[in-house]
Design a protein around this motif. Structure first.
Motif, PDB file in Angstrom:
ATOM      1  N   ASP A   1       5.034 105.426  29.407  1.00  0.00           N
ATOM      2  CA  ASP A   1       4.734 106.309  29.037  1.00  0.00           C
ATOM      3  C   ASP A   1       3.569 107.477  29.845  1.00  0.00           C
ATOM      4  N   GLY A   2       3.770 108.342  30.782  1.00  0.00           N
ATOM      5  CA  GLY A   2       2.883 109.128  30.620  1.00  0.00           C
ATOM      6  C   GLY A   2       2.117 109.109  31.967  1.00  0.00           C
ATOM      7  N   PHE A   3       3.077 108.185  33.007  1.00  0.00           N
ATOM      8  CA  PHE A   3       2.267 107.271  34.137  1.00  0.00           C
ATOM      9  C   PHE A   3       2.304 108.509  34.941  1.00  0.00           C
ATOM     10  N   LYS A   4       2.692 109.268  35.455  1.00  0.00           N
ATOM     11  CA  LYS A   4       3.059 110.889  36.398  1.00  0.00           C
ATOM     12  C   LYS A   4       1.208 111.306  36.005  1.00  0.00           C
ATOM     13  N   LYS A   5       1.416 111.811  34.880  1.00  0.00           N
ATOM     14  CA  LYS A   5      -0.447 112.171  34.308  1.00  0.00           C
ATOM     15  C   LYS A   5      -1.051 111.959  34.740  1.00  0.00           C
ATOM     16  N   VAL A   6      -1.174 110.234  34.725  1.00  0.00           N
ATOM     17  CA  VAL A   6      -2.246 109.630  35.093  1.00  0.00           C
ATOM     18  C   VAL A   6      -2.561 110.002  36.136  1.00  0.00           C
ATOM     19  N   ASN A   7      -1.362 109.692  37.537  1.00  0.00           N
ATOM     20  CA  ASN A   7      -1.930 110.555  38.544  1.00  0.00           C
ATOM     21  C   ASN A   7      -1.592 111.527  39.025  1.00  0.00           C
ATOM     22  N   ASP A   8      -1.707 112.340  38.155  1.00  0.00           N
ATOM     23  CA  ASP A   8      -1.832 113.829  38.136  1.00  0.00           C
ATOM     24  C   ASP A   8      -3.325 114.176  38.632  1.00  0.00           C
ATOM     25  N   THR A   9      -4.087 113.665  37.155  1.00  0.00           N
ATOM     26  CA  THR A   9      -4.674 113.925  36.353  1.00  0.00           C
ATOM     27  C   THR A   9      -6.139 112.840  36.648  1.00  0.00           C
ATOM     28  N   LEU A  10      -6.687 111.979  37.507  1.00  0.00           N
ATOM     29  CA  LEU A  10      -7.201 110.867  37.775  1.00  0.00           C
ATOM     30  C   LEU A  10      -6.986 110.619  39.073  1.00  0.00           C
ATOM     31  N   GLY A  11      -5.865 111.408  39.453  1.00  0.00           N
ATOM     32  CA  GLY A  11      -5.589 110.009  41.517  1.00  0.00           C
ATOM     33  C   GLY A  11      -4.734 109.381  41.100  1.00  0.00           C
ATOM     34  N   HIS A  12      -4.380 108.629  42.359  1.00  0.00           N
ATOM     35  CA  HIS A  12      -4.030 107.908  42.659  1.00  0.00           C
ATOM     36  C   HIS A  12      -4.215 106.751  42.939  1.00  0.00           C
ATOM     37  N   ASP A  13      -5.694 106.397  43.211  1.00  0.00           N
ATOM     38  CA  ASP A  13      -6.143 105.424  42.960  1.00  0.00           C
ATOM     39  C   ASP A  13      -6.599 104.609  41.602  1.00  0.00           C
ATOM     40  N   VAL A  14      -6.552 105.917  40.962  1.00  0.00           N
ATOM     41  CA  VAL A  14      -6.972 105.158  39.104  1.00  0.00           C
ATOM     42  C   VAL A  14      -5.778 104.877  39.143  1.00  0.00           C
ATOM     43  N   GLY A  15      -4.448 105.496  39.379  1.00  0.00           N
ATOM     44  CA  GLY A  15      -3.108 104.963  39.095  1.00  0.00           C
ATOM     45  C   GLY A  15      -2.750 103.764  39.649  1.00  0.00           C
ATOM     46  N   ASP A  16      -3.188 103.242  41.182  1.00  0.00           N
ATOM     47  CA  ASP A  16      -2.884 101.506  41.614  1.00  0.00           C
ATOM     48  C   ASP A  16      -3.873 100.862  40.369  1.00  0.00           C
ATOM     49  N   MET A  17      -5.138 101.212  39.606  1.00  0.00           N
ATOM     50  CA  MET A  17      -5.899 100.703  39.370  1.00  0.00           C
ATOM     51  C   MET A  17      -5.316 100.064  38.339  1.00  0.00           C
ATOM     52  N   LEU A  18      -4.054 100.862  37.591  1.00  0.00           N
ATOM     53  CA  LEU A  18      -3.504 100.836  36.186  1.00  0.00           C
ATOM     54  C   LEU A  18      -2.225  99.755  36.165  1.00  0.00           C
ATOM     55  N   LEU A  19      -1.835  99.965  37.158  1.00  0.00           N
ATOM     56  CA  LEU A  19      -0.553  99.155  37.752  1.00  0.00           C
ATOM     57  C   LEU A  19      -0.559  97.788  37.799  1.00  0.00           C
ATOM     58  N   LYS A  20      -2.091  97.613  38.705  1.00  0.00           N
ATOM     59  CA  LYS A  20      -2.942  96.001  38.811  1.00  0.00           C
ATOM     60  C   LYS A  20      -2.629  95.396  37.441  1.00  0.00           C
ATOM     61  N   GLU A  21      -3.636  96.374  36.836  1.00  0.00           N
ATOM     62  CA  GLU A  21      -4.035  95.945  35.305  1.00  0.00           C
ATOM     63  C   GLU A  21      -2.762  95.413  34.719  1.00  0.00           C
ATOM     64  N   VAL A  22      -1.845  96.967  34.125  1.00  0.00           N
ATOM     65  CA  VAL A  22      -0.435  95.727  33.784  1.00  0.00           C
ATOM     66  C   VAL A  22       0.201  94.792  33.526  1.00  0.00           C
ATOM     67  N   ALA A  23      -0.047  94.617  35.780  1.00  0.00           N
ATOM     68  CA  ALA A  23       0.743  93.251  35.936  1.00  0.00           C
ATOM     69  C   ALA A  23      -0.166  92.054  35.908  1.00  0.00           C
ATOM     70  N   ASN A  24      -1.620  92.285  35.493  1.00  0.00           N
ATOM     71  CA  ASN A  24      -2.136  91.492  34.917  1.00  0.00           C
ATOM     72  C   ASN A  24      -2.070  90.874  33.409  1.00  0.00           C
ATOM     73  N   ARG A  25      -1.656  92.048  32.776  1.00  0.00           N
ATOM     74  CA  ARG A  25      -1.707  91.818  31.321  1.00  0.00           C
ATOM     75  C   ARG A  25      -0.182  90.617  30.907  1.00  0.00           C
ATOM     76  N   LEU A  26       0.728  91.320  31.554  1.00  0.00           N
ATOM     77  CA  LEU A  26       2.048  91.056  32.075  1.00  0.00           C
ATOM     78  C   LEU A  26       1.912  89.583  32.253  1.00  0.00           C
ATOM     79  N   ARG A  27       1.441  88.658  32.866  1.00  0.00           N
ATOM     80  CA  ARG A  27       1.510  87.401  33.625  1.00  0.00           C
ATOM     81  C   ARG A  27       0.904  86.612  32.256  1.00  0.00           C
ATOM     82  N   ASN A  28      -0.482  87.191  31.151  1.00  0.00           N
ATOM     83  CA  ASN A  28      -1.110  86.469  30.607  1.00  0.00           C
ATOM     84  C   ASN A  28       0.362  86.319  29.112  1.00  0.00           C
ATOM     85  N   CYS A  29       1.586  87.351  29.724  1.00  0.00           N
ATOM     86  CA  CYS A  29       2.726  87.517  28.197  1.00  0.00           C
ATOM     87  C   CYS A  29       3.296  86.572  28.666  1.00  0.00           C
ATOM     88  N   VAL A  30       4.220  85.618  29.432  1.00  0.00           N
ATOM     89  CA  VAL A  30       4.750  84.939  29.334  1.00  0.00           C
ATOM     90  C   VAL A  30       4.506  83.146  30.434  1.00  0.00           C
TER      91      VAL A  30
END
Length: 326
Positions: A249-278
């Motif tokens: 939720d609100g990912f587009k707002k992250v890209n628009d306000t903080l920039g795509h570089d931060v958006g990419d870092m967010l997606l990588k961190e999401v992937a890392n947290r998901l890996r630790n759950c399964v």
């Protein structure tokens, strides 16, 4: 051996015999001589012992034409072998049955770093002991007339690892007696490196085709294959599969306000947290944008899926922080 006076021999063979250097040397020095003389007019070779004396010269001789012919054949055989080795596209060598070098191709000396070394008496066993460790029965097989071709074998040369395929053949002389072995060394080190590069490139291409470049997770194409495998396995084992779809939720707002570089870092961190759950047997994939999916294989029912879902929710509770961006 028949004994005749030199003058008698001359009348039987050639009047020019007296002019032959060894004969004149024997007369001048008054010392006995042992020489091989060719009588070209008769096409024969004589091995002569010359004994000068006060009244003339005595001569003992035997016909060695056959011996000279055999020697000539051996010289021709060795010459042909040398030419055969030098025209071989691969490093090649001829060794005796005790593995000591008789003839080697120039490329053999370069390949085995033998340039400038005396090869006479040098044993191939000392140059490449690894070959004989890999083929402990090589002598028996070659003496039985077998030709041996090996797979790639490792070889240490000056601290560097090389890979070589060997071709070993028995060599028989004109009398069909075992004279030694012909060795061919096909260096495959460079070819192995090229194959490794090709495999790595193909693996990279496969990864690019089936994985998300940003997160390294399986992409939409691969997740369908993984889901099909999980369902097939569950059907055979009467098990169950859990399938979850997630988006941010609100990912587009992250890209628009903080920039795509931060958006990419967010997606990588999401992937890392998901890996630790399964589990490792489960699959996490990025379908695109901020959409993710999780495949839970081999679960017992909805309760197992609910436990993983809660674990994911708890993993996402801590704040995502990237430098001074929250």
């Amino acid at each position: 051996c028949p004994k005749v006076m030199l003058e008698t021999a001359l009348s039987a063979f050639s009047a020019d015999f007296l002019a032959v250097a060894p004969v004149t040397d024997a007369r001048a020095s008054n010392e006995a001589k042992l020489v091989d003389l060719e009588l070209k007019s008769k096409n024969i070779w004589l091995r002569c012992r010359l004994y000068p004396g006060p009244t003339g010269m005595s001569l003992y001789f035997i016909d060695v034409t056959h011996e000279k012919a055999r020697s000539g054949e051996e010289i021709v055989s060795l010459s042909l072998l040398r030419q055969l080795l030098d025209t071989s596209p691969e490093p090649a060598a001829l060794v005796a049955t005790n593995w000591r070098y008789l003839l080697v191709r120039r490329s053999w000396q370069r390949s085995f770093q033998l340039e400038g070394r005396a090869l006479e008496g040098l044993s191939h066993k000392k140059v490449t002991p690894a070959l004989f460790e890999a083929l402990p029965d090589v002598d028996v097989r070659l003496k039985a007339g077998e030709e041996i071709k090996t797979a790639e074998l490792p070889l240490q040369l000056a601290g560097q690892e090389e890979w070589v395929r060997w071709e070993l053949r028995p060599w028989f002389d004109d009398r069909r007696q075992l004279g030694g072995y012909l060795l061919y060394a096909i260096f495959t080190t460079e070819l192995r490196q090229q194959r490794r590069v090709v495999v790595e490139q193909r693996e990279k291409e496969r990864k690019l085709a089936y994985h998300d470049l940003l997160t390294g997770l399986p992409n939409r194409q691969l997740v369908y294959d993984r889901l099909n495998e999980a369902l097939t396995r569950a059907y055979r084992q009467l098990g169950k599969v859990g399938l979850m779809f997630l988006d941010l939720d609100g990912f587009k707002k992250v890209n628009d306000t903080l920039g795509h570089d931060v958006g990419d870092m967010l997606l990588k961190e999401v992937a890392n947290r998901l890996r630790n759950c399964v589990r490792q047997t489960d699959t996490i994939a990025r379908l695109g944008g901020d959409e993710f999916t999780v495949i839970l294989s081999g679960i017992n029912g909805a309760d197992d899926a609910a436990l993983v879902a809660q674990k994911i929710i708890d993993a996402f509770a801590p704040t995502f922080t990237f430098g001074d961006k929250v």
